[in-house]
Design a protein around this motif. Sequence first.
Motif, short mmCIF file in Angstrom:
data_model
loop_
_atom_site.label_atom_id
_atom_site.label_comp_id
_atom_site.label_asym_id
_atom_site.label_seq_id
_atom_site.Cartn_x
_atom_site.Cartn_y
_atom_site.Cartn_z
N ARG A 182 -48.36 67.27 -113.48
CA ARG A 182 -47.85 65.96 -113.05
C ARG A 182 -47.89 65.82 -111.53
NH1 ARG A 182 -46.53 62.31 -110.76
NH2 ARG A 182 -44.98 60.70 -111.15
N PHE A 183 -47.54 66.89 -110.81
CA PHE A 183 -47.48 66.82 -109.36
C PHE A 183 -48.70 67.46 -108.69
CE2 PHE A 183 -43.00 66.59 -110.64
CZ PHE A 183 -42.60 65.48 -109.91
N SER A 184 -49.77 67.59 -109.42
CA SER A 184 -50.99 68.19 -108.87
C SER A 184 -51.48 67.38 -107.68
CB SER A 184 -52.07 68.24 -109.95
OG SER A 184 -53.31 68.60 -109.37
N PRO A 185 -51.82 68.05 -106.55
CA PRO A 185 -52.36 67.33 -105.39
C PRO A 185 -53.64 66.58 -105.74
CG PRO A 185 -51.74 69.57 -104.79
CD PRO A 185 -51.64 69.47 -106.29
N THR A 186 -54.47 67.16 -106.64
CA THR A 186 -55.70 66.48 -107.04
C THR A 186 -55.40 65.16 -107.71
OG1 THR A 186 -56.76 68.63 -107.36
CG2 THR A 186 -57.83 66.72 -108.37
N ARG A 187 -54.38 65.16 -108.58
CA ARG A 187 -54.00 63.93 -109.26
C ARG A 187 -53.47 62.90 -108.27
NH1 ARG A 187 -50.45 63.24 -114.77
NH2 ARG A 187 -49.99 61.04 -114.54
N GLU A 188 -52.69 63.38 -107.30
CA GLU A 188 -52.14 62.45 -106.31
C GLU A 188 -53.27 61.82 -105.49
OE1 GLU A 188 -49.28 64.46 -103.97
OE2 GLU A 188 -47.84 64.68 -105.61
N ARG A 189 -54.26 62.64 -105.12
CA ARG A 189 -55.38 62.09 -104.36
C ARG A 189 -56.18 61.09 -105.20
NH1 ARG A 189 -55.80 67.50 -102.35
NH2 ARG A 189 -57.35 67.99 -103.93
N ARG A 190 -56.34 61.41 -106.50
CA ARG A 190 -57.08 60.51 -107.38
C ARG A 190 -56.34 59.17 -107.52
NH1 ARG A 190 -56.77 63.19 -111.85
NH2 ARG A 190 -58.39 64.67 -111.27
N SER A 191 -55.02 59.23 -107.65
CA SER A 191 -54.23 58.00 -107.78
C SER A 191 -54.31 57.17 -106.51
CB SER A 191 -52.76 58.35 -108.08
OG SER A 191 -52.67 59.07 -109.30
N LEU A 192 -54.27 57.87 -105.36
CA LEU A 192 -54.37 57.16 -104.09
C LEU A 192 -55.73 56.51 -103.95
CD1 LEU A 192 -53.20 56.43 -101.35
CD2 LEU A 192 -53.99 58.65 -100.48
N LEU A 193 -56.80 57.24 -104.35
CA LEU A 193 -58.15 56.70 -104.26
C LEU A 193 -58.30 55.47 -105.16
CD1 LEU A 193 -61.02 56.94 -103.20
CD2 LEU A 193 -61.53 58.51 -105.09
N THR A 194 -57.72 55.55 -106.37
CA THR A 194 -57.77 54.41 -107.29
C THR A 194 -57.07 53.19 -106.71
OG1 THR A 194 -57.83 55.91 -109.18
CG2 THR A 194 -57.22 53.63 -109.61
N ALA A 195 -55.90 53.45 -106.11
CA ALA A 195 -55.14 52.35 -105.52
C ALA A 195 -55.90 51.72 -104.36
CB ALA A 195 -53.78 52.88 -105.03
N LEU A 196 -56.51 52.57 -103.53
CA LEU A 196 -57.26 52.04 -102.38
C LEU A 196 -58.51 51.29 -102.84
CD1 LEU A 196 -57.00 55.05 -99.91
CD2 LEU A 196 -55.82 52.85 -99.75
#
Length: 231
Positions: A209-223
Motif C-alpha cells: 500500500r505504501f510502496s514508493p513505486t506505487r506513490e510515484r505511479r499515482s503521482l504520475l497518473t495525477a500529473l
Amino acid sequence: MDAIAEYLPLIRQGFITTVQVTVLGAALALVVAFALGLARLSTHRWVRWPAACTVEFLRGTSLVVQLFWLFFALPFFGVQLTAIFAGVLALGLNEGAYASEVVRGSIASRPKGQTEAAIALNMTPAQRMRRILLPQSIPAMLPPMGNVMVDLLKNSSLVSLVTVADLTFNAGLIRSATGETALIYGIILLLYFVLSLVISVIIALLERRFSPTRERRSLLTALTGRTQGVS
C-alpha cells in the motif's frame, strides 16, 4: 487427542486472550515508538535527552523484570494493576522502545535536501514532519516494525508469569491435567506460528500500500491527467 478435546474451550479462550494482549500491546508500542522516536529527533535537549534515557532504560532492562515490577512491586507504592493491564503495559513500553529506534532511524535517513527544500518553502518543523518526512519514512519503517510486532507476539507468552490466562498459561493447565506435553505444546506452537503469519501478511499488505513505486505511479497518473485536462 481425545483427552485434549474437552479442553478445546480453554485453548480457544487462551487464544483470544493472546490476541487481545498482542493487539493492545502493539497499539501501545506504536504510540510509544512515535512519541519517543520523534522526541529523540527534537532540536531541544530538554526533550531529546529524557527520551534517549527512557529508550536506553527500557531496552537495557529485562522485560520479565519490568513485568514483575509493574505487577508485584507497584502495589507497595499503592498502585495495583490488573494482570492483563500490567502485561500490556510492559509489552508496549519495552517493544515501543525498540520500535522508537526504527522511527528515529527511518526519519533521520531521509535526504537532507528534502528538509532544506521544505525550509526554503517556509514550512514549519511540524509541517515538514507531517507532509514530507513521515510519509516518505513509513515504507522504510514497515519491515523492521513487522519484526518488532512478531517479537511482541512471542513475548506475549511472558504475561502467563503474572497469571494472565493466555495460550501459554492455559496450555500449562491442560498439560498438568492430561500429561499430554508434546501434543498440547505442539498445538500452541502452531497457533503462535499462525498468528505470526497473520502479522507478516498485514505488514506485506501495508508495504504494498505504501510502496514508493506505487506513490510515484499515482503521482504520475495525477500529473498526466492534469496535463491532458489543460491541453
